[in-house]
Design a protein around this motif. Structure first.
Motif, short mmCIF file in Angstrom:
data_model
loop_
_atom_site.label_atom_id
_atom_site.label_comp_id
_atom_site.label_asym_id
_atom_site.label_seq_id
_atom_site.Cartn_x
_atom_site.Cartn_y
_atom_site.Cartn_z
N LEU A 1 0.81 -1.21 0.00
CA LEU A 1 0.00 0.00 0.00
C LEU A 1 0.85 1.27 0.00
CD1 LEU A 1 -2.84 -0.93 2.54
CD2 LEU A 1 -2.80 -1.22 0.05
N GLY A 2 1.97 1.22 0.66
CA GLY A 2 2.80 2.42 0.79
C GLY A 2 3.41 2.87 -0.52
N VAL A 3 3.88 1.93 -1.34
CA VAL A 3 4.51 2.32 -2.60
C VAL A 3 3.52 3.03 -3.52
CG1 VAL A 3 5.62 1.46 -4.69
CG2 VAL A 3 6.31 0.57 -2.46
N PRO A 4 2.33 2.47 -3.79
CA PRO A 4 1.40 3.23 -4.65
C PRO A 4 0.84 4.48 -3.99
CG PRO A 4 0.34 1.24 -3.83
CD PRO A 4 1.78 1.14 -3.45
N LEU A 5 0.78 4.48 -2.66
CA LEU A 5 0.22 5.64 -1.96
C LEU A 5 1.14 6.85 -2.07
CD1 LEU A 5 -2.15 6.54 -0.16
CD2 LEU A 5 -0.81 5.79 1.82
N PHE A 6 2.44 6.63 -2.00
CA PHE A 6 3.38 7.75 -2.02
C PHE A 6 4.20 7.80 -3.31
CE2 PHE A 6 2.80 6.66 2.50
CZ PHE A 6 2.34 7.89 2.97
N THR A 7 3.72 7.13 -4.34
CA THR A 7 4.48 7.08 -5.59
C THR A 7 4.38 8.40 -6.35
OG1 THR A 7 4.39 4.69 -5.91
CG2 THR A 7 4.55 6.04 -7.88
N ILE A 8 5.53 8.86 -6.82
CA ILE A 8 5.61 9.98 -7.76
C ILE A 8 6.15 9.37 -9.06
CG2 ILE A 8 6.64 12.21 -8.31
CD1 ILE A 8 6.97 12.65 -5.31
N PRO A 9 5.33 9.26 -10.09
CA PRO A 9 5.74 8.52 -11.30
C PRO A 9 7.09 8.94 -11.85
CG PRO A 9 3.43 9.13 -11.42
CD PRO A 9 3.98 9.81 -10.20
N GLN A 10 7.40 10.21 -11.76
CA GLN A 10 8.66 10.68 -12.34
C GLN A 10 9.89 10.20 -11.58
OE1 GLN A 10 6.10 12.55 -11.52
NE2 GLN A 10 5.27 13.35 -13.46
N SER A 11 9.74 9.87 -10.32
CA SER A 11 10.91 9.54 -9.50
C SER A 11 10.85 8.13 -8.91
CB SER A 11 11.04 10.54 -8.34
OG SER A 11 9.89 10.50 -7.52
#
Length: 345
Positions: A46-56
């Motif tokens: 859950l944490g990775v998609p929740l705090f994901t910034i596609p560019q980084s």
């Protein structure tokens, strides 16, 4: 200096079997391992998609979740068996690998770990100053269908995918952790990669998790809509796990029949039959007495076979012969004596 290398069967998700030199972990230790492993799965999943910034963030969320599951299975799977998913536990129950009472405790521990992971992520989310609606942000990773699905997939479509995907995941787990599988040391990698593949599909449909504990964690802070749809992400995985467990049990029984009986009906020796895909399974304090009340796909545990071999050796019987085999041999001896006395009439 001698370098000690663990045997292959001690790697991965195999807890110590009965009769091993190391004592079997207690129930509290196993429940703690399940809670910790589920916590790792939820925080990464859950944490990775929740705090994901596609560019980084070049690492896809599905792959991150699969790698986290692999790491958790390698880290603590040897203690509890590495389920970290109520569906996997239910599949093990139906396959005859774990008792119902222990399975209920496993599921409770998994839910505790999932809830702790959700609390930790929501706490971090509340500290981000640019996020004004923490509940709305958390809802972006919640499982859903219909209007709560990314591409508006109806309930029937999500239900079908959840059942099919969970059945495949549980089948991979049961097959790769079977004692007869020579590659069972690689089970964490097989299960983790399968999870990553399925989550890649599930995210496109509506964050389908194939894990009721993860679905519950994502719904806790996502508002009433996510909680109202949570039932599907429990019912569908249970159905999928039941399908996989029944199929695996059928295959195990078929293998038992094939290995214990030849075409003429003659019984092979127990040493030729390896029916116990239970070495390192999650049975709670399994001992010889349990063989009477838990058929467990008609299998013998590895430890039970060792104990049987020791008893046979003490009695002068060939090592590895079970009580049933000795009884059958005694009956054959009596039959031959009868025919000898009566001239074969």
């Amino acid at each position: 200096m001698t370098l000690l290398v663990p045997a292959p069967e001690s790697v991965g998700v195999q807890p110590p079997a009965v009769g091993d030199a190391s004592p079997r972990p207690g129930l509290i230790a196993r429940l703690s391992a399940e809670a910790l492993g589920t916590l790792i799965v939820v925080v990464a999943g859950l944490g990775v998609p929740l705090f994901t910034i596609p560019q980084s963030n070049p690492l896809p969320a599905a792959l991150a979740a699969g790698l986290a599951l692999t790491a958790a299975m390698l880290a603590v799977g040897y203690v509890s068996g590495g389920h970290f998913n109520p569906a996997v536990t239910i599949g093990n129950v139906i396959a005859g690998r774990i008792r119902l009472a222990a399975a209920a405790a496993y599921i409770g521990a998994q839910l505790v770990g999932a809830a702790l992971g959700a609390v930790a992520l929501f706490g971090v989310l509340r500290t981000v100053p640019t996020i004004n609606d923490s509940t709305g942000a958390f809802a972006t990773v919640a499982a859903g269908f219909g209007e709560h699905s990314i591409i508006q997939v109806p309930m029937a479509g999500v239900l079908l995918v959840e059942v099919l995907g969970t059945a495949l995941l549980v089948a991979v787990f049961l097959a790769t952790t079977a004692s007869r599988n020579p590659a069972r040391a690689a089970a964490p990698f097989a299960v983790g990669l399968t999870t990553a593949m399925l989550l890649q599909l599930g995210q496109a449909l509506g964050n389908v998790p194939f894990n009721p504990a993860r679905a519950t964690a994502s719904a806790i802070f996502s508002g009433p809509d996510a909680l109202g749809q949570l039932w599907l992400f429990w019912v569908a995985p249970v159905v999928g796990a039941a399908i996989a467990g029944l199929a695996f049990r059928g295959f195990a029984q078929g293998a038992q029949t094939a290995k214990t009986t030849d075409p003429a009906g003659a019984a092979f020796t127990p040493a030729e039959s390896n029916d116990a895909d239970l070495a390192g399974s999650d049975l709670d304090d399994f001992d010889a007495a349990d063989l009477d009340d838990a058929e467990l796909t008609g299998a013998r545990l590895t430890g039970a076979r060792r104990c049987g071999a020791a008893d046979d050796a003490d009695k002068g019987a060939p090592a590895g012969r079970s009580g049933k085999a000795k009884a059958a041999a005694a009956e054959n001896d009596e039959a031959r004596s009868f025919f000898d006395r009566n001239g074969g009439k």
